[in-house]
Design a protein around this motif. Structure first.
Motif, PDB file in Angstrom:
ATOM      1  N   LEU A 267      51.393  35.842  30.755  1.00 27.85           N
ATOM      2  CA  LEU A 267      52.509  36.404  31.500  1.00 27.85           C
ATOM      3  C   LEU A 267      53.730  35.553  31.178  1.00 27.85           C
ATOM      4  CD1 LEU A 267      52.868  38.737  33.561  1.00 27.85           C
ATOM      5  CD2 LEU A 267      50.530  38.221  32.925  1.00 27.85           C
ATOM      6  N   PRO A 268      54.672  36.049  30.365  1.00 26.82           N
ATOM      7  CA  PRO A 268      55.810  35.232  29.950  1.00 26.82           C
ATOM      8  C   PRO A 268      56.554  34.630  31.139  1.00 26.82           C
ATOM      9  CG  PRO A 268      55.763  37.292  28.718  1.00 26.82           C
ATOM     10  CD  PRO A 268      54.722  37.404  29.794  1.00 26.82           C
ATOM     11  N   GLY A 269      56.792  33.329  31.048  1.00 32.07           N
ATOM     12  CA  GLY A 269      57.504  32.625  32.095  1.00 32.07           C
ATOM     13  C   GLY A 269      56.676  32.315  33.319  1.00 32.07           C
ATOM     14  N   GLN A 270      55.409  32.759  33.354  1.00 31.87           N
ATOM     15  CA  GLN A 270      54.594  32.559  34.542  1.00 31.87           C
ATOM     16  C   GLN A 270      53.336  31.729  34.268  1.00 31.87           C
ATOM     17  OE1 GLN A 270      54.113  35.825  37.379  1.00 31.87           O
ATOM     18  NE2 GLN A 270      55.386  37.090  36.048  1.00 31.87           N
ATOM     19  N   LEU A 271      52.398  32.288  33.515  1.00 31.18           N
ATOM     20  CA  LEU A 271      51.129  31.582  33.366  1.00 31.18           C
ATOM     21  C   LEU A 271      50.328  32.099  32.187  1.00 31.18           C
ATOM     22  CD1 LEU A 271      48.497  32.786  35.988  1.00 31.18           C
ATOM     23  CD2 LEU A 271      50.581  34.027  35.525  1.00 31.18           C
ATOM     24  N   GLY A 272      49.356  31.264  31.790  1.00 34.95           N
ATOM     25  CA  GLY A 272      48.348  31.657  30.828  1.00 34.95           C
ATOM     26  C   GLY A 272      47.013  31.776  31.536  1.00 34.95           C
ATOM     27  N   ILE A 273      46.207  32.747  31.143  1.00 37.86           N
ATOM     28  CA  ILE A 273      44.916  33.022  31.783  1.00 37.86           C
ATOM     29  C   ILE A 273      43.838  33.018  30.718  1.00 37.86           C
ATOM     30  CG2 ILE A 273      43.635  34.607  33.289  1.00 37.86           C
ATOM     31  CD1 ILE A 273      46.328  35.996  33.875  1.00 37.86           C
ATOM     32  N   ASP A 281      31.399  44.462  25.781  1.00 40.49           N
ATOM     33  CA  ASP A 281      31.380  45.926  25.875  1.00 40.49           C
ATOM     34  C   ASP A 281      31.446  46.532  24.466  1.00 40.49           C
ATOM     35  OD1 ASP A 281      34.024  45.753  24.990  1.00 40.49           O
ATOM     36  OD2 ASP A 281      34.894  46.131  26.974  1.00 40.49           O
ATOM     37  N   GLU A 282      31.619  47.841  24.384  1.00 39.93           N
ATOM     38  CA  GLU A 282      31.601  48.524  23.087  1.00 39.93           C
ATOM     39  C   GLU A 282      32.788  48.158  22.207  1.00 39.93           C
ATOM     40  OE1 GLU A 282      33.544  51.443  26.026  1.00 39.93           O
ATOM     41  OE2 GLU A 282      31.990  49.872  26.016  1.00 39.93           O
ATOM     42  N   HIS A 283      33.821  47.553  22.781  1.00 37.34           N
ATOM     43  CA  HIS A 283      34.982  47.137  22.000  1.00 37.34           C
ATOM     44  C   HIS A 283      34.876  45.691  21.523  1.00 37.34           C
ATOM     45  CE1 HIS A 283      36.942  50.828  23.288  1.00 37.34           C
ATOM     46  NE2 HIS A 283      36.705  50.505  24.551  1.00 37.34           N
ATOM     47  N   GLY A 284      33.779  45.020  21.877  1.00 41.69           N
ATOM     48  CA  GLY A 284      33.621  43.621  21.520  1.00 41.69           C
ATOM     49  C   GLY A 284      34.340  42.675  22.459  1.00 41.69           C
ATOM     50  N   THR A 285      34.574  43.115  23.683  1.00 43.86           N
ATOM     51  CA  THR A 285      35.307  42.324  24.672  1.00 43.86           C
ATOM     52  C   THR A 285      34.398  42.005  25.851  1.00 43.86           C
ATOM     53  OG1 THR A 285      37.370  43.423  24.048  1.00 43.86           O
ATOM     54  CG2 THR A 285      37.351  42.278  26.151  1.00 43.86           C
ATOM     55  N   SER A 286      34.582  40.822  26.421  1.00 39.79           N
ATOM     56  CA  SER A 286      33.759  40.366  27.539  1.00 39.79           C
ATOM     57  C   SER A 286      33.821  41.338  28.716  1.00 39.79           C
ATOM     58  CB  SER A 286      34.246  38.986  27.997  1.00 39.79           C
ATOM     59  OG  SER A 286      33.651  38.618  29.223  1.00 39.79           O
ATOM     60  N   VAL A 287      32.654  41.815  29.150  1.00 42.84           N
ATOM     61  CA  VAL A 287      32.590  42.754  30.275  1.00 42.84           C
ATOM     62  C   VAL A 287      33.137  42.107  31.544  1.00 42.84           C
ATOM     63  CG1 VAL A 287      31.035  44.051  31.781  1.00 42.84           C
ATOM     64  CG2 VAL A 287      30.670  44.061  29.300  1.00 42.84           C
ATOM     65  N   GLN A 288      32.627  40.925  31.853  1.00 38.14           N
ATOM     66  CA  GLN A 288      33.051  40.252  33.080  1.00 38.14           C
ATOM     67  C   GLN A 288      34.486  39.730  32.954  1.00 38.14           C
ATOM     68  OE1 GLN A 288      28.877  38.806  35.104  1.00 38.14           O
ATOM     69  NE2 GLN A 288      29.908  37.316  33.810  1.00 38.14           N
ATOM     70  N   GLY A 289      34.880  39.361  31.738  1.00 40.61           N
ATOM     71  CA  GLY A 289      36.257  38.928  31.526  1.00 40.61           C
ATOM     72  C   GLY A 289      37.243  40.038  31.825  1.00 40.61           C
ATOM     73  N   VAL A 290      36.941  41.248  31.362  1.00 38.27           N
ATOM     74  CA  VAL A 290      37.801  42.395  31.643  1.00 38.27           C
ATOM     75  C   VAL A 290      37.881  42.643  33.144  1.00 38.27           C
ATOM     76  CG1 VAL A 290      38.039  44.905  31.389  1.00 38.27           C
ATOM     77  CG2 VAL A 290      37.433  43.499  29.408  1.00 38.27           C
ATOM     78  N   ALA A 291      36.743  42.585  33.819  1.00 36.87           N
ATOM     79  CA  ALA A 291      36.730  42.813  35.266  1.00 36.87           C
ATOM     80  C   ALA A 291      37.570  41.767  35.996  1.00 36.87           C
ATOM     81  CB  ALA A 291      35.292  42.793  35.779  1.00 36.87           C
ATOM     82  N   ALA A 292      37.475  40.504  35.553  1.00 39.94           N
ATOM     83  CA  ALA A 292      38.254  39.436  36.185  1.00 39.94           C
ATOM     84  C   ALA A 292      39.749  39.655  35.973  1.00 39.94           C
ATOM     85  CB  ALA A 292      37.822  38.077  35.626  1.00 39.94           C
ATOM     86  N   PHE A 293      40.132  40.063  34.765  1.00 45.40           N
ATOM     87  CA  PHE A 293      41.543  40.324  34.500  1.00 45.40           C
ATOM     88  C   PHE A 293      42.046  41.501  35.324  1.00 45.40           C
ATOM     89  CE2 PHE A 293      41.491  37.226  31.258  1.00 45.40           C
ATOM     90  CZ  PHE A 293      42.776  37.062  30.754  1.00 45.40           C
ATOM     91  N   GLU A 294      41.220  42.534  35.469  1.00 45.47           N
ATOM     92  CA  GLU A 294      41.607  43.677  36.299  1.00 45.47           C
ATOM     93  C   GLU A 294      41.877  43.225  37.732  1.00 45.47           C
ATOM     94  OE1 GLU A 294      38.381  46.393  35.856  1.00 45.47           O
ATOM     95  OE2 GLU A 294      39.275  47.417  34.140  1.00 45.47           O
ATOM     96  N   ARG A 295      41.001  42.366  38.249  1.00 45.04           N
ATOM     97  CA  ARG A 295      41.149  41.881  39.627  1.00 45.04           C
ATOM     98  C   ARG A 295      42.410  41.024  39.759  1.00 45.04           C
ATOM     99  NH1 ARG A 295      37.634  40.549  44.031  1.00 45.04           N
ATOM    100  NH2 ARG A 295      38.996  39.617  45.612  1.00 45.04           N
ATOM    101  N   LEU A 296      42.645  40.126  38.813  1.00 46.23           N
ATOM    102  CA  LEU A 296      43.825  39.269  38.864  1.00 46.23           C
ATOM    103  C   LEU A 296      45.108  40.096  38.775  1.00 46.23           C
ATOM    104  CD1 LEU A 296      42.753  36.322  36.526  1.00 46.23           C
ATOM    105  CD2 LEU A 296      42.960  36.248  39.014  1.00 46.23           C
ATOM    106  N   SER A 297      45.120  41.053  37.873  1.00 46.86           N
ATOM    107  CA  SER A 297      46.312  41.890  37.706  1.00 46.86           C
ATOM    108  C   SER A 297      46.627  42.640  38.987  1.00 46.86           C
ATOM    109  CB  SER A 297      46.097  42.871  36.552  1.00 46.86           C
ATOM    110  OG  SER A 297      47.223  43.708  36.390  1.00 46.86           O
ATOM    111  N   ASP A 299      45.452  41.936  42.209  1.00 44.27           N
ATOM    112  CA  ASP A 299      45.690  41.065  43.366  1.00 44.27           C
ATOM    113  C   ASP A 299      47.006  40.307  43.276  1.00 44.27           C
ATOM    114  OD1 ASP A 299      43.239  41.872  44.235  1.00 44.27           O
ATOM    115  OD2 ASP A 299      42.261  39.915  44.079  1.00 44.27           O
ATOM    116  N   MET A 300      47.376  39.884  42.070  1.00 47.14           N
ATOM    117  CA  MET A 300      48.518  38.986  41.902  1.00 47.14           C
ATOM    118  C   MET A 300      49.739  39.675  41.307  1.00 47.14           C
ATOM    119  SD  MET A 300      46.260  35.774  40.437  1.00 47.14           S
ATOM    120  CE  MET A 300      47.653  34.660  40.240  1.00 47.14           C
ATOM    121  N   ASN A 301      49.691  41.018  41.212  1.00 52.44           N
ATOM    122  CA  ASN A 301      50.824  41.781  40.654  1.00 52.44           C
ATOM    123  C   ASN A 301      51.272  41.216  39.309  1.00 52.44           C
ATOM    124  OD1 ASN A 301      51.571  41.828  43.973  1.00 52.44           O
ATOM    125  ND2 ASN A 301      51.477  43.779  42.886  1.00 52.44           N
ATOM    126  N   LEU A 302      50.298  41.065  38.388  1.00 51.50           N
ATOM    127  CA  LEU A 302      50.581  40.467  37.093  1.00 51.50           C
ATOM    128  C   LEU A 302      50.899  41.491  36.007  1.00 51.50           C
ATOM    129  CD1 LEU A 302      47.874  37.640  36.948  1.00 51.50           C
ATOM    130  CD2 LEU A 302      50.239  37.509  37.737  1.00 51.50           C
TER     131      LEU A 302
END
Length: 424
Positions: A267-273, A281-297, A299-302
């Protein structure tokens, strides 16, 4: 008092635990990792770190190295040279797809393997192409703020099954996108992907992009602002491969994933996650990582498009001190001085003109003065001077170096308001 953020991150991990997904078993060493590891780390642009879960667990960076090596290529070769070899268009295809322009052979973007192989080759010096990997390892170490090592076992394991990358590299060499030996480029790229990191390391790397290329802990300027802007733009549109559109619309954070289970967002000017969980998942991306990012986005209006529609004013305080010929109007500024909030400063001075003989513009609480902010502040000072007002610039950290306002006028610069008039 203890910060509530680690507890919140732990809550996110608990809520996002999910046993679905599969390991990247086409790389033998990655097929043997513990599938239940889960970690989440945040680093603010000021360098404060918050973590939860297996944040000390070491894993290989894999494709998360791509945006940083792309940035290094831009710094070394310049925009024109790099864009002449690697386009910036989303491919809409998987990370290892053979996505090349029909006539030129140019990779569609630097996030797919074809573009990443080309970026690796661009980093290499013509007379010693094998040294690129050490330069890349040093870059990643500087971004993380500590020395990072290459996991040679993972590199050797990946080399056993990297036939597709070899094919892509040979095609690129055939199109003369690079002139290095394709096997050497692939070997260097595989070792680039085998650098060991933790989620804290990755969050610090992402935090460097969030803070405009300045490493949050060391204060070292690693990337220039134009390079950061380019890297983040490509991450936003191409970083998640064939899921990039869905990711940007639902989560809205420039991101990059890796098949070891790592995932970063900026998030420019804010933070790195950063998140880590090896089931993909089928795209080669962490299943739980995606879920965590969805929750952060959520909850924290990211989400990028959730940004305030009106920037906060940089004019923290306006106050008059003294009387008569000694009266001073203090304009105390704060934060990042960019176009919108500098316009608000100018508007405030126009709407309520300075009536004292002196004005002091205080940059003590300013973090960064962007080029447009610099031009507008200097013009404001010049016009105040033309109106017969003595301007003093309080700039203890040199945020506005060489304050040439034009027509030979330079405001008086002091470290604090109490300094004598002859101070420079």
């Amino acid at each position: 008092m203890r910060s509530p953020l680690p507890d919140y991150l732990t809550e996110v991990l608990d809520a996002c635990t999910d046993g679905s997904g599969t390991l990247a078993d086409y790389i033998p060493e990655l097929a043997n990792v513990d599938p239940d590891r889960f970690a989440l780390s945040l680093v603010t642009a000021e360098g404060t770190t918050y973590s939860a879960g297996d944040d000390n667990h070491v894993f290989t960076i894999q494709s998360i190295s791509k945006p940083f090596v792309y940035g290094l290529a831009l710094e070394k070769r310049g925009f024109e040279a790099v864009l002449g070899k690697i386009d910036v268009e989303p491919s809409g295809e998987a990370f290892n797809e053979i996505s090349l322009e029909r006539d030129s052979g140019r990779p569609l973007n630097p996030m797919i393997n074809a573009g990443a192989l080309t970026a690796h080759a661009l980093v290499a010096d013509a007379d010693s192409p094998g040294t690129a990997i050490e330069e890349i390892r040093a870059l990643l170490s500087a971004l993380a703020g500590r020395e990072l090592d290459i996991d040679e076992k993972v590199a050797a394991s990946e080399m056993q099954t990297t036939y597709r990358n070899v094919a892509i590299a040979n095609l690129l060499r055939g199109y003369e996108i690079f002139c290095d030996d394709p096997d050497e480029v692939v070997a260097g790229y595989v070792r680039q992907c085998s650098v060991d990191v933790t989620t804290t390391d990755l969050a610090m790397m992402a935090g460097t992009l969030a803070s405009g290329g300045i490493q949050p802990r060391t204060g070292v300027q690693i990337f220039s602002r134009p390079v950061v802007r380019q890297v983040l733009s490509v991450m936003a549109t191409c970083g998640m491969y064939d899921a990039a559109g869905d990711w940007l619309s639902t989560i809205g954070i420039p991101a990059k994933s890796g098949v070891s289970g790592g995932l970063i967002g900026v998030l420019p000017g804010q933070l790195g996650i950063a998140a880590y969980s090896p089931r993909l998942d089928e795209h080669g991306t962490s299943v739980q990582g995606v879920a965590a990012f969805e929750r952060l986005s959520r909850d924290m209006n990211l989400h990028l498009m959730d940004a305030p529609m009106v920037a906060h004013s940089a004019l923290r305080r306006r106050q008059v001190y003294g009387e008569g010929s000694d009266a001073v109007t203090l304009l105390e500024l704060e934060g990042d001085i960019q176009f919108t909030n500098t316009e608000q400063i100018v508007h405030a001075v126009v709407d309520e003109p300075v009536t004292t003989p002196h004005v002091a513009i205080d940059l003590t609480l300013v973090r960064t003065v962007l080029p447009v902010g610099r031009r507008m502040l200097l013009e404001l000072m010049r016009r105040l001077h033309v109106d017969g007002i003595d301007v003093v610039l309080i700039d203890p950290d040199g945020d506005l170096p060489d304050p040439d306002a034009g027509n030979g006028y330079r405001p008086r610069v002091v470290r604090c308001l109490e300094e004598p008039r002859e101070s420079r």
